[in-house]
Design an enzyme around this catalytic site. Structure first.
Site, PDB file in Angstrom:
ATOM      1  N   LYS A 248      39.709  39.704  55.183  1.00 45.36           N
ATOM      2  CA  LYS A 248      39.597  39.883  54.067  1.00 45.36           C
ATOM      3  C   LYS A 248      39.420  40.536  53.691  1.00 45.36           C
ATOM      4  CE  LYS A 248      39.591  36.776  51.541  1.00 45.36           C
ATOM      5  NZ  LYS A 248      38.303  36.096  51.073  1.00 45.36           N
TER       6      LYS A 248
ATOM      7  N   GLU B   4      40.040  29.544  46.778  1.00 45.46           N
ATOM      8  CA  GLU B   4      39.277  30.256  46.835  1.00 45.46           C
ATOM      9  C   GLU B   4      38.495  30.614  45.941  1.00 45.46           C
ATOM     10  OE1 GLU B   4      41.022  33.729  47.829  1.00 45.46           O
ATOM     11  OE2 GLU B   4      42.831  33.151  48.105  1.00 45.46           O
ATOM     12  N   SER B   5      36.919  30.857  46.307  1.00 45.51           N
ATOM     13  CA  SER B   5      36.228  31.196  45.096  1.00 45.51           C
ATOM     14  C   SER B   5      35.007  30.295  44.530  1.00 45.51           C
ATOM     15  CB  SER B   5      36.267  32.181  44.653  1.00 45.51           C
ATOM     16  OG  SER B   5      37.328  33.422  45.212  1.00 45.51           O
TER      17      SER B   5
ATOM     18  N   GLU C  45      33.870  31.865  55.225  1.00 47.96           N
ATOM     19  CA  GLU C  45      34.416  33.165  55.136  1.00 47.96           C
ATOM     20  C   GLU C  45      32.577  33.779  55.455  1.00 47.96           C
ATOM     21  OE1 GLU C  45      34.511  35.590  51.572  1.00 47.96           O
ATOM     22  OE2 GLU C  45      36.338  35.636  51.961  1.00 47.96           O
TER      23      GLU C  45
ATOM     24  N   LYS D 226      29.918  36.941  54.663  1.00 41.49           N
ATOM     25  CA  LYS D 226      29.898  38.314  54.708  1.00 41.49           C
ATOM     26  C   LYS D 226      28.801  38.532  54.176  1.00 41.49           C
ATOM     27  CE  LYS D 226      31.067  35.631  50.151  1.00 41.49           C
ATOM     28  NZ  LYS D 226      31.949  36.037  49.769  1.00 41.49           N
TER      29      LYS D 226
ATOM     30  N   GLU E 212      47.468  36.421  47.098  1.00 41.94           N
ATOM     31  CA  GLU E 212      46.482  35.356  46.560  1.00 41.94           C
ATOM     32  C   GLU E 212      46.957  35.849  45.389  1.00 41.94           C
ATOM     33  OE1 GLU E 212      42.525  36.758  47.683  1.00 41.94           O
ATOM     34  OE2 GLU E 212      42.232  37.000  45.772  1.00 41.94           O
TER      35      GLU E 212
ATOM     36  N   ASN F 252      42.613  32.411  44.121  1.00 37.81           N
ATOM     37  CA  ASN F 252      41.261  33.059  43.670  1.00 37.81           C
ATOM     38  C   ASN F 252      40.970  32.655  42.443  1.00 37.81           C
ATOM     39  OD1 ASN F 252      38.834  34.011  43.830  1.00 37.81           O
ATOM     40  ND2 ASN F 252      39.655  36.135  44.105  1.00 37.81           N
TER      41      ASN F 252
END
Ligand SMILES: O=P(O)(O)OC[C@@H](O)[C@@H](O)c1c[nH]c2ccccc12
Length: 237
Positions: free
Chosen positions: A104, A204-205, A44, A46, A153, A174
């Site tokens: 996203k 995720e995360s 990802e 960002k 998600e 997530n």
């Protein structure tokens, strides 16, 4: 709460009017299902995040993906501007890697999905903790009509009731609660439920080199990793 506020302002969002696509759709779901030797990494990009990440080294997006393109199965691009410093132009820029691009964003309408397509996206995000079953069903089916996959998600186990499983769906767990922005990992509790749909599952995360060998990642078809890779972490298992 920040994410509720983002969704509430969706009607004011400037959508991509002209087509910036440079290639046909590449299925994220296919890429994850074909990935050999464990889960595929969805890297990802960002510039910042309300949960505290900031791209201090101001990593150039093309330099970043030039460096990791050989080890990733897909790309995730934050396109929300106010809280994530995102732009659809980032999605347009990374089409050259011929990896599936997940847009996203806090998508809640067909026009936002169309905008994601026009920006060069191949898949889009739907969040069960904020969208109800009927909305998710409608948006999954719209995405299927235009050939895009949906990452559906979940964080809160109670929001799993909003999952609409279809052939273009990838499920995501997530680890971060987007209502509190805190890491609250229910992945062990949630995994069997998500796996029961017979669809690829992405974790995720908060995944980094310190915890990656404690998260039972071998069960997943994908790992969505942002902050640690952007901060120069080396992820291996
Ligand atoms: O930067 P991290 O901790 O590696 O997390 C990446 C990704 O999972 C996270 O940005 C994310 C997962 N689901 C989201 C929904 C909206 C915004 C962001 C996200």
């Amino acid at each position: 709460m920040i994410v509720d506020e983002i969704y509430s302002k969706n009607s004011e969002r400037k959508l991509q009017e002209f087509n910036m696509r440079e290639r046909g759709i590449i299925s994220l779901k296919d890429a994850l299902e074909k990935n050999q030797n464990g889960p595929g990494i969805i890297a990802e990009y960002k510039r910042k995040s309300p949960s505290g990440f900031s791209n201090k080294s101001n990593t150039d997006i093309l330099k970043y993906f030039d460096g990791i393109q050989r080890i990733i199965a897909g790309i995730s691009i934050l396109t929300e501007a106010q809280y994530f410093g995102g732009t659809p132009l980032d999605a347009e820029a990374v089409q050259c890697y011929n990896k599936p691009i997940l847009i996203k964003d806090f998508i809640s309408s067909e026009s936002m999905i169309k905008s994601s397509y026009m920006s060069g996206g191949d898949a889009f995000l739907l969040i069960c903790d904020f969208l109800d079953y009927n909305r998710i069903k409608k948006l999954v089916q719209y995405g299927k009509k235009i050939g895009m996959d949906a990452l559906v998600e979940v964080h809160d186990p109670a929001s799993a009731k909003n999952i609409f499983p279809d052939e273009n769906v990838i499920l995501g767990y997530n680890r971060r609660n987007l209502k509190t922005l805190k890491m609250e990992d229910n992945s062990e509790e949630m995994y069997d439920n998500l796996k029961s749909y017979g669809l690829p599952v992405v974790l995720e995360s908060g995944i980094n080199h310190e915890n990656i060998n404690k998260l039972h990642i071998e069960k997943y078809q994908g790992l969505l990793i942002g902050s640690s890779l952007l901060s120069g972490d080396t992820i291996r298992w």
